[in-house]
Design a protein around this motif. Sequence first.
Motif, PDB file in Angstrom:
ATOM      1  N   GLU A 163      -4.976   4.823  -5.330  1.00 18.64           N
ATOM      2  CA  GLU A 163      -5.928   5.543  -4.478  1.00 18.64           C
ATOM      3  C   GLU A 163      -7.330   5.374  -5.085  1.00 18.64           C
ATOM      4  O   GLU A 163      -7.508   5.565  -6.294  1.00 18.64           O
ATOM      5  CB  GLU A 163      -5.530   7.023  -4.515  1.00 18.64           C
ATOM      6  N   ARG A 164      -8.305   5.019  -4.252  1.00 18.31           N
ATOM      7  CA  ARG A 164      -9.619   4.668  -4.835  1.00 18.31           C
ATOM      8  C   ARG A 164     -10.582   5.834  -4.960  1.00 18.31           C
ATOM      9  O   ARG A 164     -11.407   5.877  -5.856  1.00 18.31           O
ATOM     10  CB  ARG A 164     -10.282   3.564  -3.995  1.00 18.31           C
ATOM     11  N   GLN A 165     -10.517   6.757  -3.970  1.00 24.48           N
ATOM     12  CA  GLN A 165     -11.520   7.824  -3.947  1.00 24.48           C
ATOM     13  C   GLN A 165     -11.221   8.874  -5.008  1.00 24.48           C
ATOM     14  O   GLN A 165     -10.218   9.566  -4.933  1.00 24.48           O
ATOM     15  CB  GLN A 165     -11.545   8.503  -2.566  1.00 24.48           C
ATOM     16  N   LYS A 166     -12.083   8.956  -5.988  1.00 16.98           N
ATOM     17  CA  LYS A 166     -11.909   9.954  -7.047  1.00 16.98           C
ATOM     18  C   LYS A 166     -13.242  10.622  -7.318  1.00 16.98           C
ATOM     19  O   LYS A 166     -14.296   9.998  -7.162  1.00 16.98           O
ATOM     20  CB  LYS A 166     -11.410   9.272  -8.340  1.00 16.98           C
ATOM     21  N   ARG A 167     -13.174  11.863  -7.759  1.00 12.97           N
ATOM     22  CA  ARG A 167     -14.423  12.563  -8.072  1.00 12.97           C
ATOM     23  C   ARG A 167     -14.948  12.085  -9.422  1.00 12.97           C
ATOM     24  O   ARG A 167     -14.196  11.563 -10.251  1.00 12.97           O
ATOM     25  CB  ARG A 167     -14.172  14.076  -8.092  1.00 12.97           C
TER      26      ARG A 167
END
Length: 458
Positions: A393-397
Amino acid sequence: MNDIFDPLRVAVVGAGPGGFYAAESLLRADVDVRVDMYEKLPVPYGLVRYGVAPDHPKLKAVTAVFDRVADMEGFRFLGNVEVGKDVTIAQLDAHYHAIIFAYGAQRGDTLGIAGEGLAGSFTAHEFVAWYNGHPDYTDLPVDLSTKAAAIIGQGNVALDVARILAKPVDELRKTDIADHALEVLSESQIRNIYVIGRRGPAQVQFVAKELREFATITDCCAVVAKADLNFGPICRQELADPSRADAKSCMGILEGFGDPGQHARQCHFLFNRMPVELTGERAVRSITLKHTKLTGDPLAQRALALDAQTQLDCGLVISSIGYKAVGIEGLKLGSHADRLQNEAGRITTDLTSGTAHYAAGWVKRGPQGTIGTNRGDSVETVDALLADHHMFERQKRAVSELLSDLKDAGVQIVSFADWRNIDAFEVAKGAQAERPRVKLTTVDEMLGGCAANDALAG
Ligand code: FAD
Ligand code: NAP
């Protein structure tokens, strides 16, 4: 390798050999990667600092390799942060593409026999952590005012423990053993040390070099009953197996050990004895050992308890029968509770959502193997991670948000530069006493030592 991340962010949990070798392997890969190493203590190196025996300093030289990893671009040490307590796995998941768990095996296995809770009964995990100055074990109530100690198990940890009890304290004064342990050892009344195996001499897990050292300990005699060294054809077949080369060498060494002599201490190697009970009112006074015989196929023989038993008077019992992993919320232990459920390092099998989890070191393969064993093992884990990474998963904070949350929560994060200050402080203090270092043994002292190299003067 084409980067689909900007960059790939991996959290490594645990700063022992498993963690450092995993970090090294990631940072040497052809991928833009940042590695944050979370360690619950303010100091790195895991069992290299808190397991390896203080009188074997050469084995600690491997920390120079880990220091070079810490200098690699993309590496960051976040000490004094306990995963599962200061930060949850769910929080790490929100900020990292992958996590490698390399947090070792954090408790000693127990025998599960009556009397194990008496004073004077410890696991080797506790006893070793105590003499090595681990901050969680400084107050272990070790009392050596007994004449005899029983160590259960015949692996290399048992030998470490026996050696520390057997050696003249003046030899230990030259090492980085914890000061509180030196104090207690200097008052030791122990004369007889029993290293007890439930199976026979052909089944010892010792490394020959470590056993050989017992022939050279000042004023201590290594003792074996010659009758204990007689065994049948299945054991002979086992010793002929290449996988048992060390045990075969050990047999020659055991045959060279003598009878009790006029020494201050004697270290007895007992075989085919299975502990069944510890007795005493408040503290251990004796251990009951059932005699055993072996049953089963070559290389899979088990100890079967017989009716005959021996009672051994002793005020100290140390179970050195292996280590277990502890759980962290969100992770599953395998059926023997000695490692995380994983397949060749992969914990996550479905990579379509969430964060990918991996394991390295003892928490991956169980509490077996030397420091060097962790290298290839961590490379295997990192190879799996890199093979999978296009699916993460690419979206990270941003990680900076997490770190500022931790600071707001009062967590004092220790950097590798901070650790180097602690290190310099300990080494300088050691130099005053012609020792490699004098360890700080509380977290508060360590946190103070981060900035206070010159406090030594005071
Ligand atoms: P560890 O070295 O245990 O490192 C795990 C790290 O994770 C620790 O720093 C721990 O503080 C940290 N941690 C734990 N929980 C958390 C958490 N929740 N959050 C963040 N961090 C956490 N091998 C040799 O080659 N030579 C020797 O002489 C030798 N002596 C040994 C003596 C003893 C007593 C023992 C037990 C082992 C010895 N070994 C020796 C084996 C060697 O130490 C291990 O192979 C190696 O340390 C395992 O590495 P690891 O990274 O898996 O675990
Ligand atoms: P180990 O080598 O697995 O030895 C454990 C011992 O405990 C064995 O003798 C085993 O006997 C015994 N045991 C297990 N369960 C028992 C029970 N219920 N009752 C009685 N005895 C029991 O483990 P370790 O000594 O903890 O060492 C862990 C790892 O660290 C090993 O790989 C070791 O080589 C490594 N290490 C290396 C060094 C070094 O290189 N110098 C130093 C320390 C540690 P059985 O065989 O009958 O099961």
